[in-house]
Design a protein around this motif. Structure first.
Motif, PDB file in Angstrom:
ATOM      1  N   GLN A   1       0.825  -1.266  -0.220  1.00 41.59           N
ATOM      2  CA  GLN A   1       0.000   0.029   0.233  1.00 41.59           C
ATOM      3  C   GLN A   1       0.769   1.191  -0.021  1.00 41.59           C
ATOM      4  O   GLN A   1       2.153   1.061   0.204  1.00 41.59           O
TER       5      GLN A   1
ATOM      6  N   ALA B   1       1.556   3.723   2.040  1.00 37.58           N
ATOM      7  CA  ALA B   1       2.427   4.216   2.970  1.00 37.58           C
ATOM      8  C   ALA B   1       3.431   3.511   3.589  1.00 37.58           C
ATOM      9  O   ALA B   1       4.495   3.602   4.322  1.00 37.58           O
ATOM     10  N   THR B   2       3.411   1.940   3.014  1.00 38.91           N
ATOM     11  CA  THR B   2       4.812   1.198   3.191  1.00 38.91           C
ATOM     12  C   THR B   2       5.427   1.188   1.745  1.00 38.91           C
ATOM     13  O   THR B   2       6.587   0.497   1.623  1.00 38.91           O
TER      14      THR B   2
ATOM     15  N   HIS C   1      -3.905   4.482   1.770  1.00 33.13           N
ATOM     16  CA  HIS C   1      -3.713   5.034   3.147  1.00 33.13           C
ATOM     17  C   HIS C   1      -3.631   6.585   3.185  1.00 33.13           C
ATOM     18  O   HIS C   1      -3.975   7.449   4.061  1.00 33.13           O
TER      19      HIS C   1
ATOM     20  N   ASP D   1       1.663  -4.942   4.894  1.00 32.91           N
ATOM     21  CA  ASP D   1       0.630  -4.216   5.598  1.00 32.91           C
ATOM     22  C   ASP D   1       0.171  -5.544   6.531  1.00 32.91           C
ATOM     23  O   ASP D   1      -0.028  -6.584   6.229  1.00 32.91           O
ATOM     24  N   SER D   2       0.104  -5.383   7.911  1.00 31.92           N
ATOM     25  CA  SER D   2      -0.160  -6.585   8.853  1.00 31.92           C
ATOM     26  C   SER D   2      -1.593  -7.139   8.742  1.00 31.92           C
ATOM     27  O   SER D   2      -1.609  -8.339   9.172  1.00 31.92           O
ATOM     28  N   HIS D   3      -2.491  -6.477   7.642  1.00 27.06           N
ATOM     29  CA  HIS D   3      -3.637  -7.122   7.450  1.00 27.06           C
ATOM     30  C   HIS D   3      -3.895  -7.897   6.276  1.00 27.06           C
ATOM     31  O   HIS D   3      -4.937  -8.244   6.016  1.00 27.06           O
TER      32      HIS D   3
ATOM     33  N   ILE E   1      -6.740   5.000  10.165  1.00 25.06           N
ATOM     34  CA  ILE E   1      -5.199   5.317  10.300  1.00 25.06           C
ATOM     35  C   ILE E   1      -5.290   6.508  10.881  1.00 25.06           C
ATOM     36  O   ILE E   1      -3.861   7.136  11.030  1.00 25.06           O
TER      37      ILE E   1
ATOM     38  N   ARG F   1      -8.169  -1.737  15.123  1.00 27.41           N
ATOM     39  CA  ARG F   1      -7.301  -1.350  16.202  1.00 27.41           C
ATOM     40  C   ARG F   1      -7.860  -0.134  16.967  1.00 27.41           C
ATOM     41  O   ARG F   1      -8.480   0.722  16.128  1.00 27.41           O
TER      42      ARG F   1
ATOM     43  N   ARG G   1      -4.332   6.739  18.311  1.00 22.29           N
ATOM     44  CA  ARG G   1      -4.463   6.419  16.682  1.00 22.29           C
ATOM     45  C   ARG G   1      -5.357   7.245  16.013  1.00 22.29           C
ATOM     46  O   ARG G   1      -5.256   7.560  14.883  1.00 22.29           O
TER      47      ARG G   1
ATOM     48  N   ARG H   1       6.249   9.307   5.079  1.00 24.71           N
ATOM     49  CA  ARG H   1       7.015   7.820   4.866  1.00 24.71           C
ATOM     50  C   ARG H   1       7.870   7.794   3.810  1.00 24.71           C
ATOM     51  O   ARG H   1       8.849   6.776   3.835  1.00 24.71           O
TER      52      ARG H   1
ATOM     53  N   SER I   1       1.293  -2.697  13.707  1.00 23.92           N
ATOM     54  CA  SER I   1       1.282  -2.623  11.918  1.00 23.92           C
ATOM     55  C   SER I   1       2.685  -3.171  11.525  1.00 23.92           C
ATOM     56  O   SER I   1       3.541  -3.549  12.275  1.00 23.92           O
ATOM     57  N   SER I   2       2.805  -3.466  10.353  1.00 27.35           N
ATOM     58  CA  SER I   2       3.887  -3.854   9.830  1.00 27.35           C
ATOM     59  C   SER I   2       4.980  -2.717   9.307  1.00 27.35           C
ATOM     60  O   SER I   2       6.103  -2.984   8.727  1.00 27.35           O
ATOM     61  N   ARG I   3       4.792  -1.486   9.608  1.00 28.61           N
ATOM     62  CA  ARG I   3       5.372  -0.452   8.992  1.00 28.61           C
ATOM     63  C   ARG I   3       6.959  -0.367   9.361  1.00 28.61           C
ATOM     64  O   ARG I   3       7.149  -0.725  10.705  1.00 28.61           O
TER      65      ARG I   3
END
Ligand code: MIC
Ligand code: SF4
Length: 645
Positions: A35, A37-38, A65, A119-121, A361, A379, A384, A492, A536-538
């Motif tokens: 995505q 943002a990453t 995002h 992304d963690s999801h 987010i 979350r 947040r 980012r 998150s996976s960020r």
């Protein structure tokens, strides 16, 4: 013993190691997603590897995002992504096409395949019978280049579902129940597989709500088998050809079985500030609410929005409530607008947002000071939402819609008037992939506006380092604590700028203190408690601390994705041999590490001296990870391997 569905997919994709729980294995990755943002960092790193064209079956880059565009930064990122994707063979899903996980499930997810996403999801894809795993952008870049993804061979937990959900109870309540049982801590290295007769009562989008929020358990992934419901969904998406049946063997081996009778589940709510702080709604009913938000990758499917429309039709939103609705994809948005359901939602007084992450987010819709916000996302970490004093409660779309009308938290089972709007998967979804741009390959000029920085540079591990314990934090530190999103998301692609905000809401001086030390040739160590790096996976939660001179994090335990990200950027994740040492080591202490090379190469532990007292710390990295650490990170390591070849 037979195989679970998870092990069947892992076995088909195994390229190194053996399927023994706890051992490191490497698997082939069929699909990737990123995505925005990453993604920018992932593609900058992909470019730095010097590979022309992605080697996966399909790689998709989503923009979902950073769509607020308050200034040029987001748009610069989008144009960079569009051009770099086209050049290297990656499909580009434009802003407005929807949230990555929702769109991927609809249009690309394939039973029996592997998907790696930055992304963690990403485990949302487990709803369609894939092994779908969240990872840092650099891991995804390596997978795009054809490299395997390495993970600890998981133990598979069987959640056996029987019965059928009652009307007004939905799959969100199921995953909240699972969170109540398993909590967000202590599940690293497991996969949750749903089985039993009850799964037949859940459609793919309902299953995806459950696997999506499996991320909050901290597991590697969650999945459902691929069966006739999977086929029905794929048919309705015009993708019947992507179907394969994938069921666990009758005598499949699981490390644990949890039985859940769906007919006994009641509406649940996750209270501030953790997704596992779960209560029955009936215990809290009547709580006055200021804001209600429906959307996010957890609950924004056609079924979710049709249910909301069915509940709210002909009613008005309570005067004190701001009611926000964000459909998960263009497909959902267009379908509910063509069939009139959107008109019912608008008529109720809802505020309609674009198909994007948005409020989830903290990108807009921050609640009022001390505000109570009911949300259908996954979350509810403190701060947040964008309002430090905001209190976020996670609920189903059913509870959200009913509460928006009443102005207080409503137990859908308790006080319902009217029929339950039972929504099935339609026979055919509206299919229009025109917002997914096909790559051109080759001669595309990559746009690099001023917001596009350089890929991070890391140094080889030094044998001895010294400096200060820069920060000491408690348990369950999330990546939102480490690297805030919301207003800061637009940085980012710019590491020096984003690094100014590391731990911004925990200790606003942390960044400048660490940089001062770095200027003197000194380093920073962070001390944390249990489950450091949840959420998150960020990878920015590793890259930016690395940029500030952080070289080790010492904690009681780490979450999987974050720990891998630390290693990928040359930061040592170390575990207290004696957890009581946590109490002794104070922020501001002077530390010295010596003999790091030998320890990382050959030993399971290393000592740190803090104010001249020694403490033993465990190194739990695999052999491959140790080599990454010695090289100073995954990018250096990958380049070394490629040049050896
Ligand atoms: C999130 O939900 O926290 C995010 C934003 O989607 C992150 C990714 C990111 O920080 O960019 C995630 O879950 O991995
Ligand atoms: Fe987007 Fe929220 Fe899903 Fe993360 S959890 S991908 S921010 S909708």
């Amino acid at each position: 013993m037979g195989f679970s569905a998870a092990y069947k997919i892992l076995k088909n994709h195994l390229v190194s190691g053996e399927l023994n729980q706890g051992e490191e294995i490497g698997i082939r990755i069929d699909q990737t997603l990123t995505q925005d943002a990453t993604g920018t960092m992932a593609y900058l790193q992909f470019e730095a590897m010097g590979i022309d064209r992605v080697k996966t079956d399909i790689s998709v880059s989503y923009v979902d995002h950073n769509t607020l565009q308050m200034g040029f930064e987001n748009a610069d990122d989008h144009r960079y992504l569009q051009t770099v994707n086209s050049k290297h063979g990656i499909y580009y899903s434009k802003a407005g096409n929807g949230i990555c996980h929702q769109v991927h499930l609809e249009r690309f997810g394939k039973p029996g395949s592997t998907l790696l996403g930055s992304d963690s999801h990403t485990p949302t894809g487990g709803g369609i019978g894939m092994i779908a795993i969240g990872a840092g952008g650099l891991d995804v870049a390596v997978a795009m280049g054809g490299g395997p993804f390495y993970l600890t061979c998981p133990g598979v937990v069987n959640v056996r579902l029987t019965g059928k959900l009652r009307p007004w109870v939905s799959s969100k309540d199921v995953i909240l129940k699972v969170l109540e049982i398993l909590t967000t801590k202590g599940n690293v290295g497991t996969v949750v597989e749903y089985t039993g007769p009850g799964i037949k009562t859940l459609s793919v989008p309902e299953r995806a709500t459950i696997t999506n929020m499996g991320a909050e358990l901290g597991v590697t992934t969650s999945l459902f088998p691929s069966d006739e419901n999977t086929l029905a969904f794929l048919k309705a998406q015009g993708r019947e050809a992507d179907f394969i049946e994938l069921l666990p063997d009758e005598n499949a081996e699981y490390v644990r079985t949890i039985d859940i009778d769906l007919s006994e589940i009641v509406p649940m709510v996750a209270c501030p500030h953790s997704p596992d702080n779960v209560k029955k709604i009936s215990d809290l009913a009547g709580l006055k609410v200021d804001q209600v938000a429906v959307g996010s990758c957890t609950n924004s499917s056609y079924k979710d929005l049709m249910t909301v429309a069915g509940i709210i039709k002909g009613k008005k939103v309570h005067p004190d409530v701001s009611f926000i609705v964000a459909p998960g994809s263009k497909q959902v948005f267009e379908m509910i607008s063509r069939n009139g359901a959107l008109a019912d939602i608008i008529a109720s007084g809802a505020r309609i947002m674009e198909s994007a992450c948005g409020f989830c987010i903290g990108s807009g819709q921050a609640p009022v000071t001390e505000g109570i916000s009911l949300r259908t996302n996954n979350r509810n970490f403190e701060g947040r939402s964008g309002t430090a004093s905001g209190k976020i409660y996670l609920v189903s779309p059913e509870a959200a819609a009913l509460s928006a009308i009443k102005g207080e938290l409503v137990d859908p089972l308790g006080s319902v008037s009217g029929d339950y709007p039972d929504v099935d998967v339609p026979d055919s979804f509206l299919i229009d992939d025109s917002m997914v741009l096909e790559p051109e390959f080759g001669n595309v000029e990559v746009f690099r506006g001023p917001n596009i920085g350089e890929p991070p540079v890391t140094d080889k591990l030094l044998d001895s380092i010294s400096g200060k314990i820069g920060l000491k934090v408690g348990d369950k530190i999330t990546t939102d604590h480490i690297m805030p999103a919301g207003q800061r998301l637009k940085y980012r692609s710019n590491i020096p700028e984003y690094s100014k905000y590391v731990f911004e809401n925990v200790d606003s001086e942390f960044s400048s203190r660490s940089l001062d030390l770095k200027k003197q040739g000194l380093y920073t160590v962070i001390v944390g408690g249990e489950s450091y790096g949840q959420g998150s996976s960020r990878e920015h939660a590793a890259i930016c601390p690395m940029y500030l001179g952080v070289r080790a994090v010492i904690a009681k335990s780490f979450e999987r994705i974050h720990s891998a990200n630390l290693i990928n950027f040359g930061i040592l994740p170390l575990i207290f041999e004696n957890p009581a040492d946590y109490d002794e080591i104070e922020q501001g202490g002077d530390f010295v590490f010596e003999g790091l090379h030998d320890a990382v190469k050959n030993r399971d532990s290393v000592s740190i001296k803090v104010n001249n007292k020694s403490y033993v710390l465990l190194i739990t990295a695999s052999e491959r990870q140790r080599n990454i650490l010695l090289s100073g990170g995954l990018l250096n390591y990958t380049r070394e391997i490629m040049s050896d070849k």
